[in-house]
Motif scaffolding. Structure first.
Motif, PDB file in Angstrom:
ATOM      1  N   GLY A  54     -44.496  22.983 -33.941  1.00  0.00           N
ATOM      2  CA  GLY A  54     -44.681  21.533 -34.027  1.00  0.00           C
ATOM      3  C   GLY A  54     -45.678  21.033 -33.008  1.00  0.00           C
ATOM      4  O   GLY A  54     -45.417  20.992 -31.805  1.00  0.00           O
ATOM      5  N   ARG A  55     -46.841  20.647 -33.466  1.00  0.00           N
ATOM      6  CA  ARG A  55     -47.899  20.191 -32.562  1.00  0.00           C
ATOM      7  C   ARG A  55     -47.561  18.817 -31.991  1.00  0.00           C
ATOM      8  O   ARG A  55     -46.728  18.091 -32.490  1.00  0.00           O
ATOM      9  N   ASN A  56     -48.282  18.452 -30.924  1.00  0.00           N
ATOM     10  CA  ASN A  56     -48.119  17.128 -30.322  1.00  0.00           C
ATOM     11  C   ASN A  56     -49.035  16.093 -30.964  1.00  0.00           C
ATOM     12  O   ASN A  56     -49.177  14.992 -30.463  1.00  0.00           O
ATOM     13  N   HIS A  58     -44.904  14.711 -34.750  1.00  0.00           N
ATOM     14  CA  HIS A  58     -45.382  15.587 -33.676  1.00  0.00           C
ATOM     15  C   HIS A  58     -44.809  15.210 -32.305  1.00  0.00           C
ATOM     16  O   HIS A  58     -45.500  15.263 -31.295  1.00  0.00           O
TER      17      HIS A  58
END
Length: 233
Positions: free
Chosen positions: A91-93, A51
């Motif tokens: 795409g998440r953090n 991420h």
């Protein structure tokens, strides 16, 4: 007016590789100016899994496209910018509840749009980005270098065999269908010249080419699991 036979090259189609480039796509942009892009792609799957993609993309400078010198370089740029753009959106953090991104930072959007305009494409991931310009030959000395079992992908989102195989089936079909594309032109010439034998031979070659394409397509299930493709990719 005399009949002028069509040439595949006039439509950016390769006589040997069909809609694929005649030479394998670049695996890296040669100008170090584009190192910020290539550095992300070097560990793209790891960054996506961890991420880190959004953070890294936001840190990238806004690069121009004036240092892209060839068609192959523009195609490489389009492919990797497409991968990074879609990875940024999804795409998440690290926060599971974090939604898909609704906006792309200038570090991606500005050069992506410019490259897409040059290639006369829309700035969105497409077959050209993941299949036509995203393959490599594993053994240059192989009897058939473009055989599907001698091809590999350059990039995938998941790093999985299933995703890679899905792209490669399409790539191999494109290569095999080059025979059929040449035969279509031969058939038109034969028809123009009332050459029944040439037309008949060309039609047989077209049928053979389509048969090869179907054989490759039927191999999709060998290494691309429907569950993995639908739910993971």
């Amino acid at each position: 007016m005399a009949y002028a036979p069509l040439r595949l090259e006039d439509y950016d189609i390769s006589p040997t590789h069909g809609f694929l480039p005649s030479e394998p796509p670049l695996r890296r942009l040669p100008d170090p100016y584009y190192a910020p892009w290539e550095d992300v792609m070097d560990r793209f799957n790891q960054y996506l899994l961890a991420h880190h993609i959004r953070r890294l993309v936001r840190k990238m400078p806004v690069l121009g496209t004036d240092k892209l010198a060839t068609q192959a370089e523009y195609r490489r740029a389009f492919s990797i910018l497409s991968f990074m753009a879609h990875a940024f959106v999804w795409g998440r953090n690290g926060a599971i509840s974090e939604p898909a991104a609704e906006f792309l930072p200038a570090s991606i959007s500005v050069p992506w749009v410019a490259v897409a305009e040059f290639l006369q494409l829309n700035p969105v991931i497409c077959c050209a980005a993941v299949c036509h310009w995203n393959w490599q030959v594993l053994d240059e000395e192989a009897a058939d270098p473009m055989d599907i079992d001698n091809l590999g992908t350059i990039h995938t989102f998941s790093g999985s065999l299933d995703e890679s195989w899905f792209y490669l089936v399409t790539t191999a079909i494109e290569a095999k269908c080059a025979r059929g594309l040449n035969a279509i032109l031969a058939a038109t010439v034969g028809a123009e010249q009332d050459d029944i034998q040439q037309v008949t031979l060309a039609l047989h070659q077209i049928a053979y080419s389509l048969g090869e394409a179907n054989e490759i397509l039927e191999r999709m299930y060998e290494r691309c699991d429907p569950y993995v493709f639908y739910w993971k990719i």
